[in-house]
Design a protein around this motif. Structure first.
Motif, short mmCIF file in Angstrom:
data_model
loop_
_atom_site.label_atom_id
_atom_site.label_comp_id
_atom_site.label_asym_id
_atom_site.label_seq_id
_atom_site.Cartn_x
_atom_site.Cartn_y
_atom_site.Cartn_z
N ARG A 42 0.84 -1.20 0.00
CA ARG A 42 0.00 0.00 0.00
C ARG A 42 0.87 1.24 0.00
NH1 ARG A 42 -5.47 -0.67 3.65
NH2 ARG A 42 -6.30 -2.45 2.52
N TYR A 59 0.46 5.62 0.01
CA TYR A 59 -0.46 6.72 0.28
C TYR A 59 0.21 8.05 -0.06
CZ TYR A 59 -2.75 3.25 3.33
OH TYR A 59 -3.38 2.13 3.82
N TYR A 95 -0.25 12.22 0.88
CA TYR A 95 -0.87 13.20 1.76
C TYR A 95 -0.35 14.59 1.38
CZ TYR A 95 -2.15 9.43 5.00
OH TYR A 95 -2.68 8.30 5.57
N PHE A 114 -5.17 13.36 3.77
CA PHE A 114 -5.16 12.26 2.81
C PHE A 114 -5.53 12.75 1.42
CE2 PHE A 114 -5.82 8.09 1.16
CZ PHE A 114 -7.00 8.11 0.43
N THR A 166 -4.77 10.28 -1.68
CA THR A 166 -5.12 9.09 -2.43
C THR A 166 -4.27 7.93 -1.94
OG1 THR A 166 -5.43 8.17 -4.66
CG2 THR A 166 -3.44 9.46 -4.29
N TYR A 167 -4.73 6.69 -2.28
CA TYR A 167 -3.87 5.56 -1.97
C TYR A 167 -4.00 4.45 -2.99
CZ TYR A 167 -6.98 1.99 0.25
OH TYR A 167 -7.90 1.02 0.52
N CYS A 210 4.52 11.03 1.25
CA CYS A 210 4.19 9.70 0.80
C CYS A 210 4.38 8.74 1.97
CB CYS A 210 5.10 9.32 -0.36
SG CYS A 210 4.89 7.64 -0.97
N SER A 230 3.89 4.33 3.15
CA SER A 230 3.59 2.98 2.69
C SER A 230 3.33 2.06 3.88
CB SER A 230 4.72 2.43 1.82
OG SER A 230 5.91 2.20 2.58
N GLN A 247 1.38 3.06 8.86
CA GLN A 247 1.98 3.73 7.72
C GLN A 247 3.32 4.35 8.11
OE1 GLN A 247 -0.83 6.41 5.85
NE2 GLN A 247 -2.49 4.94 6.08
N GLN A 290 -8.41 4.63 6.31
CA GLN A 290 -7.94 6.00 6.24
C GLN A 290 -7.36 6.43 7.58
OE1 GLN A 290 -10.05 10.12 4.92
NE2 GLN A 290 -10.11 8.43 3.50
#
Lengths: 114, 116
Positions: free
Chosen positions: A31, A33, A35, A45, A47-48, A92, A94, A103, B103
């Motif tokens: 994953r 992400y 921000y 946030f 997108t991811y 970013c 992950s 994360q 999220q």
């Protein structure tokens, strides 16, 4: 483990130009992400991705923003026709499939739009 | 929708003094809770996290945090602050939406200054 890396670390551009940022996640993290962080605020946030699939986009991500993760490894975030309001730190992060909730963040790309 | 409140924008403590940074969250189910630290111009470093189990969690750099469900709080503590702890601290809550996407939502941060 090598951490999340981002390139460039700083970018100064003129209003109306396009910019692209790159993020390399921690190895084997599925994953990824993106921000945005403005002065005095926490990260928000954008997108991811899970592998190469973009699973969610925030309403903050206007049609001038696009993100890709073509082979499920690194990701790029492009901003077209930059505006002064796009000036921010772009972070970013992950996470690994065995602990998807945690994360790990990169150093960020600081964007200044003149 | 999940949210995080960090009531203190800026805290100043003397080196060697104890520290407590407050965090209140809003989330309908059992939350995933995190504290991150950010030095100027840098990314976020994970200090500690709480998912379940013992409500007192230990993290790196001598930090700990306590989850109190009844107060919807997850306060960060350190018994003796060092000058190198001066930074901005972010509390975050993670949760899954009905659609199954995860999220992480951050508070606005607390800036910590340390005086000698």
């Amino acid at each position: 483990d090598t951490g999340v890396s981002q390139d460039p670390r700083h970018k100064i551009t003129k209003r109306g130009q396009n910019v692209t940022f790159r993020c390399d996640p921690i190895s084997e993290h599925n994953r990824l992400y993106w921000y945005r962080q403005t002065l005095g605020q926490g990260p928000e946030f954008l997108t991811y991705f899970q592998n190469e699939a973009q699973l969610e986009k925030s309403r903050l991500l206007s049609d001038r923003f696009s993100a890709e993760r073509p082979k499920g490894s690194f990701s790029t975030l492009e901003i077209q026709r930059t505006e002064q309001g796009d000036s921010a730190m772009y972070l970013c992060a992950s996470s690994h499939r065995t602990d998807e909730e945690t994360q790990y963040f990169g150093p960020g790309t600081r964007l200044l739009v003149l | 929708a999940q949210s995080v409140t960090q009531p203190d924008i800026h805290i100043t403590v003397s080196e060697g003094a104890s520290l407590e940074l407050r965090c209140n969250y809003s989330y309908g189910a059992t939350p995933y809770l995190f504290w991150y630290v950010q030095s100027p111009g840098q990314g976020l470093q994970l200090l500690l996290k709480y998912f379940s189990g013992d409500t007192l969690v230990q993290g790196i750099k001598g930090f700990e945090a306590e989850f109190k469900r009844s107060q919807s709080s997850f306060n960060l503590r350190k018994p003796s602050v060092h000058w190198s702890d001066a930074a901005e601290y972010f509390c975050a809550v993670g949760g899954y939406s009905g659609a199954g996407s995860y999220q992480l939502t951050f508070g606005k941060g607390t800036k910590l200054s340390v005086i000698p």
